[in-house]
Design a protein around this motif. Structure first.
Motif, short mmCIF file in Angstrom:
data_model
loop_
_atom_site.label_atom_id
_atom_site.label_comp_id
_atom_site.label_asym_id
_atom_site.label_seq_id
_atom_site.Cartn_x
_atom_site.Cartn_y
_atom_site.Cartn_z
N LEU A 75 0.82 -1.21 0.00
CA LEU A 75 0.00 0.00 0.00
C LEU A 75 0.85 1.26 0.00
O LEU A 75 0.46 2.29 -0.55
CB LEU A 75 -0.93 0.00 1.22
N SER A 76 2.03 1.19 0.62
CA SER A 76 2.89 2.37 0.69
C SER A 76 3.36 2.81 -0.69
O SER A 76 3.78 3.97 -0.87
CB SER A 76 4.11 2.10 1.59
N LEU A 99 2.41 5.15 6.02
CA LEU A 99 1.12 4.49 5.89
C LEU A 99 0.99 3.42 6.97
O LEU A 99 1.91 2.61 7.15
CB LEU A 99 0.97 3.87 4.50
N THR A 100 -0.11 3.45 7.68
CA THR A 100 -0.37 2.49 8.76
C THR A 100 -1.59 1.66 8.42
O THR A 100 -2.64 2.20 8.04
CB THR A 100 -0.59 3.21 10.10
N ILE A 138 -4.35 4.41 7.56
CA ILE A 138 -4.04 5.76 8.00
C ILE A 138 -2.84 6.27 7.20
O ILE A 138 -1.80 5.60 7.16
CB ILE A 138 -3.73 5.79 9.50
N ILE A 139 -2.98 7.41 6.59
CA ILE A 139 -1.89 8.03 5.84
C ILE A 139 -1.49 9.30 6.57
O ILE A 139 -2.32 10.20 6.76
CB ILE A 139 -2.32 8.33 4.40
N GLN A 175 -7.61 9.14 7.28
CA GLN A 175 -7.92 7.81 7.81
C GLN A 175 -9.19 7.28 7.16
O GLN A 175 -10.21 7.96 7.11
CB GLN A 175 -8.10 7.88 9.33
N GLY A 176 -9.10 6.05 6.66
CA GLY A 176 -10.26 5.36 6.11
C GLY A 176 -10.52 4.10 6.90
O GLY A 176 -9.58 3.37 7.26
N ILE A 177 -11.78 3.81 7.22
CA ILE A 177 -12.13 2.69 8.10
C ILE A 177 -13.23 1.84 7.46
O ILE A 177 -14.18 2.38 6.89
CB ILE A 177 -12.61 3.19 9.48
#
Length: 294
Positions: free
Chosen positions: A56-57, A66-67, A121-122, A131-133
């Motif tokens: 994803l990074s 990126l987390t 989380i970016i 943040q997208g959830i």
């Protein structure tokens, strides 16, 4: 280890479609070393999270981190992996010490985490945090990530992830905005490529060079493989970041903590490093070197 600690980017010349493939070995072993005592099935999931975070990074177009993080109410309460724009990874998992995980052998991500959420989380070095959830509504991480991209209305993206006790690896395919090919050609190649990628075996991902895996899967397509990027373990903790955490608590609370003990210690859960702060350190942190905190 084939393609050890490397991430390869590749493009399909006939359509607007790209991919990434990553294998982590030494970096992954360092992560496991810092997370000793995890049950085998949790180690496997941690490897998948690290591989996915690295993949994803590759979408980051700026300096930042990126987390990929999942939290739930099950025996596995937290699993989190981070990857920076320059491919530095770290990860952690937290389990209920009272649970006998040997009795949970074969349980998937959803079963181990229970009711929970997955967050991407970016955190850019400069700019606003994003943040997208999504709910943990799939039995595996690949499915959860697919649902995330579907629900967020971003580019269609698919993942194939696996790990063992020595390596973690992943393959990602992502449709790109229409640019060089027709919508029909893009749709046809997306369907073909994802079907072919779904035939990849765990052993192939873990044991073969990236170029060989891609040739086996897509030898009938025109695939362009780019020079790899090196991936490494690196923890982003520091004395200054720990000091900033104390500043966020406020001077009054910090003084109260110091009154109870000679030193305030902050432990990094990712690398087990400890940062200790005494009265002189805290006086300096709060910009009052002439005053000793008591």
């Amino acid at each position: 280890m084939p393609s050890s600690d490397l991430m390869h980017r590749f493009l399909f010349d006939q359509a607007d479609l790209r991919g990434e493939m990553v294998t982590l070995s030494d970096s992954y072993e360092q992560i496991l070393e810092n997370n000793q005592g995890l049950p085998p099935q949790v180690q496997t999931l941690l490897g998948e999270f690290v591989a996915a975070a690295a993949l994803l990074s590759s979408t980051l177009k700026f300096d930042g981190i990126l987390t990929l993080q999942a939290r739930g109410d099950g025996p596995l309460s937290l699993i989190m992996a981070e990857c920076s724009h320059h491919q530095a990874v770290r990860a952690i998992a937290q389990v209920d010490p009272e649970v006998d995980f040997s009795a949970l052998a074969g349980q998937d991500l959803q079963a181990l985490m229970g009711q929970g959420m997955l967050a991407i989380i970016i955190d850019p070095d400069k700019g606003q945090r994003y943040q997208g959830i999504v709910p943990l509504d799939s039995p595996d991480l690949s499915g959860c990530l697919q649902h995330y991209f579907e629900q967020s209305e971003q580019l269609p993206t698919r993942f194939w992830l696996t790990s063992d006790d020595k390596a973690a690896t992943g393959l990602m395919l992502q449709a790109l905005p229409q640019q060089t090919a027709s919508a029909d050609d893009n749709r046809d190649l997306w369907e073909t490529a994802t079907q072919l990628a779904s035939t990849v075996k765990k052993e192939e991902l873990l044991e073969l060079e990236h170029s060989e895996v891609l040739y086996r899967l897509f030898h009938e397509e025109q695939v362009r493989l780019f020079e790899p990027a090196a991936v490494r373990f690196e923890c982003s903790c520091s004395w200054q970041r720990s000091a900033n955490a104390l500043i966020s608590l406020g001077r009054e609370d910090v003084e109260a903590l110091l009154a109870e003990q000679d030193l305030i210690s902050i432990d990094c859960q990712f690398c087990n490093q400890t940062y200790a702060f005494g009265a002189q350190d805290l006086a300096k942190i709060f910009g009052d070197e002439s005053r000793q905190l008591h």
